[in-house]
Design a protein around this motif. Sequence first.
Motif, short mmCIF file in Angstrom:
data_model
loop_
_atom_site.label_atom_id
_atom_site.label_comp_id
_atom_site.label_asym_id
_atom_site.label_seq_id
_atom_site.Cartn_x
_atom_site.Cartn_y
_atom_site.Cartn_z
N SER A 35 0.85 -1.20 0.00
CA SER A 35 0.00 0.00 0.00
C SER A 35 0.87 1.23 0.00
O SER A 35 1.87 1.30 0.72
N LYS A 36 0.47 2.20 -0.79
CA LYS A 36 1.11 3.51 -0.75
C LYS A 36 0.79 4.13 0.60
O LYS A 36 -0.28 3.90 1.16
N SER A 37 1.71 4.92 1.16
CA SER A 37 1.51 5.46 2.50
C SER A 37 0.23 6.27 2.63
O SER A 37 -0.39 6.28 3.69
N ASP A 38 -0.22 6.93 1.56
CA ASP A 38 -1.46 7.70 1.64
C ASP A 38 -2.70 6.87 1.26
O ASP A 38 -3.80 7.40 1.15
N SER A 44 -2.56 -6.00 -4.30
CA SER A 44 -2.72 -7.23 -3.52
C SER A 44 -2.47 -8.44 -4.42
O SER A 44 -2.98 -8.50 -5.54
N HIS A 45 -1.66 -9.37 -3.95
CA HIS A 45 -1.42 -10.61 -4.67
C HIS A 45 -2.20 -11.73 -3.99
O HIS A 45 -2.04 -11.96 -2.78
N LEU A 46 -3.02 -12.41 -4.77
CA LEU A 46 -3.77 -13.57 -4.31
C LEU A 46 -3.24 -14.77 -5.10
O LEU A 46 -2.98 -14.65 -6.30
N ARG A 47 -3.09 -15.91 -4.45
CA ARG A 47 -2.51 -17.07 -5.14
C ARG A 47 -3.36 -18.31 -4.96
O ARG A 47 -3.89 -18.57 -3.88
N GLN A 48 -3.45 -19.09 -6.02
CA GLN A 48 -4.08 -20.41 -5.94
C GLN A 48 -3.02 -21.40 -5.46
O GLN A 48 -1.82 -21.12 -5.50
N ASP A 49 -3.48 -22.59 -5.04
CA ASP A 49 -2.55 -23.60 -4.53
C ASP A 49 -1.49 -24.01 -5.56
O ASP A 49 -0.39 -24.40 -5.19
N ASP A 50 -1.82 -23.93 -6.87
CA ASP A 50 -0.85 -24.31 -7.90
C ASP A 50 0.18 -23.22 -8.17
O ASP A 50 1.08 -23.39 -8.99
N GLY A 51 0.06 -22.07 -7.49
CA GLY A 51 1.03 -20.99 -7.63
C GLY A 51 0.59 -19.86 -8.54
O GLY A 51 1.27 -18.83 -8.60
N LEU A 56 -4.20 -7.73 -7.92
CA LEU A 56 -5.30 -6.76 -7.90
C LEU A 56 -4.76 -5.37 -7.60
O LEU A 56 -4.07 -5.17 -6.59
N PHE A 57 -5.07 -4.43 -8.48
CA PHE A 57 -4.71 -3.03 -8.28
C PHE A 57 -5.96 -2.29 -7.84
O PHE A 57 -7.00 -2.37 -8.51
N HIS A 58 -5.86 -1.59 -6.72
CA HIS A 58 -6.99 -0.79 -6.26
C HIS A 58 -6.51 0.63 -5.99
O HIS A 58 -5.71 0.87 -5.08
#
Length: 151
Positions: A35-38, A44-51, A56-58
Amino acid sequence: MTTFAPHHIALSVGDLDRSKAFYGYFGFRPVAEWSKSDKSLTISHLRQDDGFVLELFHYADDGARPRPAFTVGNNLPEIGVKHVGFTVPDLAATRAEIIEAGIGEVTEIARGRTLVDYFFVIDPDGMYVEVVHDARDLDPERPLLLTDAPR
């Protein structure tokens, strides 16, 4: 020769928590976040079990933007990424599970022009996620060549 394997796909999302919950249904779990300080940007990185990773950019101001007007087919004639697809062994059962879970609007099952059976589920930002069952026996030595010409 170098071997390439899928690593990630990146999406910009309007509501990070809603998107994490939606993609969690597809087996993606949070593994890293910056996260940017402001707080104007969170990645965010989300991963499945296979890697395989979903990045996700918010951007904080994305929540105030209107939901894009995507449709099935998602402006396919225009150049660019159109959707992400996941394969499952039982398409009808998976569709019923997704409907029961109420995670998003779901289309009917259809057969595509390339002979793959599929349906779409719409994510919180209106983007289409394709769920497929691919029963084709494909061989790069004998590619399947199809046409719309009558037989």
